[in-house]
Design an enzyme around this catalytic site. Sequence first.
Site, PDB file in Angstrom:
ATOM      1  N   GLU A  79       8.335  24.671  -5.060  1.00  0.00           N
ATOM      2  CA  GLU A  79       8.263  24.249  -2.993  1.00  0.00           C
ATOM      3  C   GLU A  79       9.818  24.320  -2.798  1.00  0.00           C
ATOM      4  O   GLU A  79      10.273  23.266  -1.435  1.00  0.00           O
ATOM      5  CB  GLU A  79       7.594  23.036  -2.578  1.00  0.00           C
ATOM      6  CG  GLU A  79       7.459  22.372  -3.257  1.00  0.00           C
ATOM      7  CD  GLU A  79       6.346  20.934  -2.703  1.00  0.00           C
ATOM      8  OE1 GLU A  79       6.642  20.614  -1.753  1.00  0.00           O
ATOM      9  OE2 GLU A  79       5.529  20.391  -3.829  1.00  0.00           O
ATOM     10  N   CYS A 111       2.832  20.818  -4.429  1.00  0.00           N
ATOM     11  CA  CYS A 111       2.767  20.630  -5.706  1.00  0.00           C
ATOM     12  C   CYS A 111       1.782  20.967  -6.569  1.00  0.00           C
ATOM     13  O   CYS A 111       1.710  21.004  -7.534  1.00  0.00           O
ATOM     14  CB  CYS A 111       2.237  18.821  -5.962  1.00  0.00           C
ATOM     15  SG  CYS A 111       3.913  18.454  -5.331  1.00  0.00           S
ATOM     16  N   HIS A 233      -1.549  14.558 -11.417  1.00  0.00           N
ATOM     17  CA  HIS A 233      -0.186  15.017 -10.880  1.00  0.00           C
ATOM     18  C   HIS A 233       0.320  13.455 -10.103  1.00  0.00           C
ATOM     19  O   HIS A 233      -0.323  12.914 -10.020  1.00  0.00           O
ATOM     20  CB  HIS A 233      -0.708  15.595  -9.172  1.00  0.00           C
ATOM     21  CG  HIS A 233       0.648  15.494  -8.465  1.00  0.00           C
ATOM     22  ND1 HIS A 233       1.809  16.234  -8.964  1.00  0.00           N
ATOM     23  CD2 HIS A 233       0.661  15.097  -7.420  1.00  0.00           C
ATOM     24  CE1 HIS A 233       2.359  15.501  -7.764  1.00  0.00           C
ATOM     25  NE2 HIS A 233       2.041  15.085  -6.696  1.00  0.00           N
TER      26      HIS A 233
HETATM   27  P1  HMG Z   1       5.556   2.110   1.655  1.00  0.00           P
HETATM   28  O1  HMG Z   1       5.133   1.259   2.671  1.00  0.00           O
HETATM   29  O2  HMG Z   1       7.069   2.225   1.421  1.00  0.00           O
HETATM   30  O3  HMG Z   1       4.972   1.490   0.485  1.00  0.00           O
HETATM   31  O4  HMG Z   1       5.524   3.974   1.097  1.00  0.00           O
HETATM   32  P2  HMG Z   1       4.015   0.152   0.474  1.00  0.00           P
HETATM   33  O5  HMG Z   1       3.887  -0.516   1.134  1.00  0.00           O
HETATM   34  O6  HMG Z   1       2.529   1.073   0.536  1.00  0.00           O
HETATM   35  O7  HMG Z   1       3.555  -0.333  -1.239  1.00  0.00           O
HETATM   36  C1  HMG Z   1       3.699   0.360  -1.682  1.00  0.00           C
HETATM   37  C2  HMG Z   1       2.927  -0.848  -3.335  1.00  0.00           C
HETATM   38  O8  HMG Z   1       3.796  -1.354  -3.311  1.00  0.00           O
HETATM   39  C3  HMG Z   1       1.885  -1.401  -2.832  1.00  0.00           C
HETATM   40  O9  HMG Z   1       1.070  -1.394  -3.978  1.00  0.00           O
HETATM   41  C4  HMG Z   1       2.839  -1.910  -2.618  1.00  0.00           C
HETATM   42  O10 HMG Z   1       1.323  -3.254  -2.418  1.00  0.00           O
HETATM   43  C5  HMG Z   1       2.969  -3.489  -3.738  1.00  0.00           C
HETATM   44  P3  HMG Z   1      -0.209  -0.458  -3.469  1.00  0.00           P
HETATM   45  O11 HMG Z   1      -1.340  -1.129  -2.458  1.00  0.00           O
HETATM   46  O12 HMG Z   1       0.262   0.703  -3.099  1.00  0.00           O
HETATM   47  O13 HMG Z   1      -0.548  -0.207  -5.127  1.00  0.00           O
HETATM   48  N1  HMG Z   1       4.182  -4.057  -3.436  1.00  0.00           N
HETATM   49  C6  HMG Z   1       5.072  -4.666  -4.453  1.00  0.00           C
HETATM   50  N2  HMG Z   1       4.259  -4.206  -5.808  1.00  0.00           N
HETATM   51  C7  HMG Z   1       5.421  -5.624  -6.710  1.00  0.00           C
HETATM   52  N3  HMG Z   1       6.253  -6.441  -5.726  1.00  0.00           N
HETATM   53  C8  HMG Z   1       6.424  -6.318  -5.153  1.00  0.00           C
HETATM   54  C9  HMG Z   1       5.984  -5.272  -3.447  1.00  0.00           C
HETATM   55  N4  HMG Z   1       5.796  -4.895  -3.021  1.00  0.00           N
HETATM   56  C10 HMG Z   1       5.185  -3.942  -2.224  1.00  0.00           C
HETATM   57  N5  HMG Z   1       7.350  -7.617  -5.025  1.00  0.00           N
HETATM   58  C11 HMG Z   1       4.792   5.539  -0.012  1.00  0.00           C
HETATM   59  C12 HMG Z   1       5.012   4.182  -0.501  1.00  0.00           C
HETATM   60  C13 HMG Z   1       3.489   5.946  -1.418  1.00  0.00           C
HETATM   61  C14 HMG Z   1       3.781   5.426   0.130  1.00  0.00           C
HETATM   62  C15 HMG Z   1       6.037   6.435  -0.236  1.00  0.00           C
HETATM   63  O14 HMG Z   1       7.394   6.345  -0.683  1.00  0.00           O
HETATM   64  C16 HMG Z   1       5.720   7.880   0.860  1.00  0.00           C
HETATM   65  O15 HMG Z   1       5.489   7.977   1.106  1.00  0.00           O
HETATM   66  N6  HMG Z   1       6.275   8.668   0.031  1.00  0.00           N
HETATM   67  C17 HMG Z   1       5.949   9.857  -0.425  1.00  0.00           C
HETATM   68  C18 HMG Z   1       4.567  10.378   0.053  1.00  0.00           C
HETATM   69  C19 HMG Z   1       4.013  10.346  -1.446  1.00  0.00           C
HETATM   70  O16 HMG Z   1       4.890  10.689  -2.480  1.00  0.00           O
HETATM   71  N7  HMG Z   1       2.149  10.199  -1.505  1.00  0.00           N
HETATM   72  C20 HMG Z   1       1.573  10.608  -2.723  1.00  0.00           C
HETATM   73  C21 HMG Z   1       0.674  11.026  -2.831  1.00  0.00           C
HETATM   74  S1  HMG Z   1       0.518  12.901  -1.623  1.00  0.00           S
HETATM   75  C22 HMG Z   1       1.199  13.576  -2.926  1.00  0.00           C
HETATM   76  O17 HMG Z   1       1.010  13.311  -4.468  1.00  0.00           O
HETATM   77  C23 HMG Z   1       1.933  14.989  -3.170  1.00  0.00           C
HETATM   78  C24 HMG Z   1       3.040  14.793  -2.999  1.00  0.00           C
HETATM   79  O18 HMG Z   1       3.809  15.695  -4.517  1.00  0.00           O
HETATM   80  C25 HMG Z   1       3.680  16.131  -2.133  1.00  0.00           C
HETATM   81  C26 HMG Z   1       3.586  17.805  -2.427  1.00  0.00           C
HETATM   82  O19 HMG Z   1       2.676  18.087  -2.923  1.00  0.00           O
HETATM   83  O20 HMG Z   1       3.908  18.227  -2.736  1.00  0.00           O
HETATM   84  C27 HMG Z   1       4.362  13.835  -2.217  1.00  0.00           C
END
Ligand code: HMG
Length: 388
Positions: A79, A111, A233
């Site tokens: 992609e 992906c 994935h």
């Molecule tokens: P965010 O808002 O920065 O993070 O976004 P958050 O606030 O949701 O925190 C993440 C985790 O860290 C949470 O854990 C927190 O509790 C924890 P969870 O509740 O999820 O288990 N946390 C801590 N842990 C330990 N110590 C601390 C602490 N503070 C917080 N101090 C997000 C995170 C992944 C949403 C963001 O990085 C993002 O948008 N990433 C891109 C999208 C993505 O990867 N999506 C995954 C599913 S879609 C997919 O897989 C397809 C893709 O590969 C694309 C394709 O298909 O081409 C993305």
Amino acid sequence: MKIGIDQIGFYTPQYFVDMNDLAESRGVEPAKFTIGIGQSEMAVAPLTQDSVTLAANAALTFLDDEMRESIDLVLFGTETGIDQSKSAGIYVHDLLDIQPYARTVEMKQACYSATAALQLAKGHIALNPNSKVLVLASDIARYGLSTAGEVTQGAGAVAMLISANPRILSLENDSAYITKDIMDFWRPNYSPYAYVDGKYSNDQYIAFFNEVWEQYKGKANRSLDDFAALCFHLPYTKMGLKALRTILDETSDANQDRLQQLYEHSTTYGRKIGNIYTASLYLGLVSLLENSETLQAGDRVGLFSYGSGAVGEFFTGILEEGYEEALQKDTHRNIFVQREKVSVAQYEEMFTERLPEDGSEIMLSNENDPAPAYVSGMKDHMRLYTRK
Ligand code: HMG
């Protein structure tokens, strides 16, 4: 006839940034990145590496002259391709010296596309048992500096040789799949960065997994007890774990422990590389096979492929006798050993560098890039590739 993965290799550029450094620079508690997201390091691509060269370098980990002569289909899932018209696979076909009487195309569905490629390859081999298919999955994930997605970037590729009587994993026939039109992640043609609804994408990933898992169990008449390990994935290593946890109570405590331990092995490489989109699931598979000491021939491995937009598929394979000998463990270990840590400032500089977009000429030196295939320049709007 058994059909499946005969060879599998990966490549990642030699630069990486440490997630503790990135967290500190972004004013975030490091544990959020290393535990909450589950990433320790993130691969950074220099200007001399793009999705074409990463894929070529992944294939070069195993390609020999006999394979070059028998490959008659090259499927390139990406992609982050480099051209709207010409397939990235054609450059790789040339860089690898594959015999000319082959079909070559690029495929896209976020992906997921490498999984579609794998299934098409399986059909091709069923009709042409003496053929071999080269499936390439290669991407450089970019969300932008200081975005929520930044911690889930990465760069790398996986190459797989698909054949009859495979040495590593034979694919079974009862996979389950689903397509739904959703906007969780996308990248318009004019943007170098992905747009994403992060939380929604997490939820949809799990919902798609649950739906294909239920569909699979009915279709194949199997349960979680029939699996030695599951691979996911991995946009980041915590994501697959969140999905796995939704079904763990379907099996005994002992099986739960085993599945979670093997899940950890499937994340060893991805934790140091980051999201490589189309290749992430397959990097997880290589990581599992090269790091687990308990898997055995005959074991069934389940794989969940997810591509935003979205398509999900759950499919399965059986490990072949002697599969360990067909792996490229030492080559892969050396790729990690050769890597060089960069500062956040150096990463930011590399991240913002671009090849010319106005037709002007640039020649690039590979003195800092040990990869066999690299981008050697750009001239008249054409990328130039060189293989050492
Ligand atoms: P965010 O808002 O920065 O993070 O976004 P958050 O606030 O949701 O925190 C993440 C985790 O860290 C949470 O854990 C927190 O509790 C924890 P969870 O509740 O999820 O288990 N946390 C801590 N842990 C330990 N110590 C601390 C602490 N503070 C917080 N101090 C997000 C995170 C992944 C949403 C963001 O990085 C993002 O948008 N990433 C891109 C999208 C993505 O990867 N999506 C995954 C599913 S879609 C997919 O897989 C397809 C893709 O590969 C694309 C394709 O298909 O081409 C993305």
